[in-house]
Structures are given as C-alpha cells and as structure tokens.
Design a protein around this motif. Structure first.
Motif: not given
Length: 243
Positions: A147-173
């Motif tokens: 869809d043309g969305i770009r994400f950048s960070s120094e950390e990213l977690f991807w929980d496939q059981n909860r179907h979600e992404l999260y990060s506790h570091r500075f992020s840019r979308i």
C-alpha cells in the motif's frame, strides 16, 4: 723373608679391599632389585593418568542446524507465507526459548493466500522464537507494504499470535497521506490501524491524515456567518407618483 711377608700383607689388604667392594656392590644391587617392582609400578601408574578437559555441560551452544547463503520459502499450515534471504541461518532448539537466529542480516517477503507479496521486511539482526511465534528485529529495521507504507526503526517485534507489531524505540512511519514519528509504536499486521506515542509529523492539507476530508470539520463545515450576512441593496429611482 721380609719381602715375602710384605707381599703377603699387601695381597691380604688388596683382597680385603676387593671383598669389601663386592659386599657394597651386592648390597646396592639388592636394594635396586628389591625396590625395582615399586619403581616400575609407580611409573606404570603415572603413565595411565590422562589429563583431559572437563565435559561441556552447557548444551545451549550447540545448534541443530547452521546454514549459509539461505534463500528459501517458509510455509505455515501448508500455505507458503514467507520467503527468507540471509547469509546465515542458525536453528537452536536447545535454548530456552528455542529460536532461529539471523545475525548476518535478514530480508523477508510476506505473502497472502494467493501468493501475492504483502510486505518487505529488512533488518540487520533477527530472531524468531518458533514456539512463541514471535519475531524480534534489531538494527536498521525497514518495512514496506504494497500500500506504499514505509516503516523504519531500530527495533520491531512481530507477534503472530496476536497479529500485531510494536516497538519501544523511536519509529517513523510514512504513508501517501502523512508522516509520523514517535517513541512508541503499535499496529496491526497490515499497518491499517496504528498508534504512535509522543508523536510529531505532517499531514496533507485538507485531509484527516487518512486521505479524506471527513475528519476536518473546520475545512469542510459551511460558512454559516457568510450565509447569515445580508446582501447589500442597490438604490432605486423614485417614482413620479411618490412625489
């Protein structure tokens, strides 16, 4: 006569000296032979001693598989979900929790049910905890969706059981409509609904941040003041009958 006696005395002394030397030699040989079994036994025991290093009890260092130059497809429940490209893939089922390690970088493609690419994911280091179905991406993390969305960070977690992404570091979308930065990020797997804390960013004028005008009440509301304002009247000529 005197000479004979002198010779006899000398001979007798020489014999005594030889006899004494033989007795000393006999005692020495007796000691050697009497202690030689002990000496041999002691040497034989010393030779049987082996100097070995202690056994390695920590099995966490042992990997089940280590592969170099990886370019493979990963399926889930019989459906191909991912394509993994990496210089090194290490699988360790002994560690708690068990994990896949990509310490030489990771490039991942995510597919839908029709084998269409949904997203590209890239990171310097990645861990996949197979029992938890959790991805941990570290380093220069980059994500790009179809869809043309770009994400950048120094950390990213991807929980496939909860179907979600999260990060506790500075992020840019960055999306086609807006750009947001923040210190905490949480989103669904498709980046359609996400939250950014301590955020700052820019939006396209006339949109609500999602590409529509519905949310901007100031720009879309009618000008009620203008509608209530009376329009000025134009002057009219007096009729002769009014005089």
């Amino acid at each position: 006569m005197t000479c004979y006696r002198t010779m006899n005395m000398q001979e007798t002394g020489r014999r005594r000296h030889i006899s004494k030397g033989l007795r000393k030699l006999g005692r020495t040989l007796l000691l050697v032979f009497s202690f030689s079994p002990f000496v041999v036994f002691t040497n034989s025991c010393e030779e049987t001693i082996e100097h070995t290093a202690p056994a390695i009890n920590d099995r966490d260092s042992v990997s089940m598989m280590t592969t170099y130059g990886v370019n493979t497809l990963i399926s889930d429940s019989g459906v191909i979900k991912y394509r993994i490209v990496s210089e090194k893939w290490d699988v360790n089922t002994i560690k708690n929790p068990s994990r896949w390690t990509f310490d030489k970088g990771l490039f991942l493609e995510q597919f839908d049910e029709k084998f269409h690419i949904q997203a590209y994911i890239q990171a310097d280091t990645a861990y996949y905890f197979d029992q938890k179905k959790l991805w941990e991406l570290r380093g220069r993390v980059r994500v790009k969706t179809n869809d043309g969305i770009r994400f950048s960070s120094e950390e990213l977690f991807w929980d496939q059981n909860r179907h979600e992404l999260y990060s506790h570091r500075f992020s840019r979308i960055v999306s086609p409509e807006r750009e947001i930065q923040g210190t905490y990020f949480r989103s669904d797997e498709h980046f359609s609904h996400y939250t950014v804390s301590n955020s700052k960013g820019s939006f396209v004028r006339g949109t609500d941040g999602m590409g529509t005008n519905k949310g901007d009440s100031i720009l879309s509301a009618p000008d009620s003041v203008k509608s209530m304002k009376r329009s000025p009247t134009s002057p009219k000529k007096k009729s002769p009958l009014s005089e």
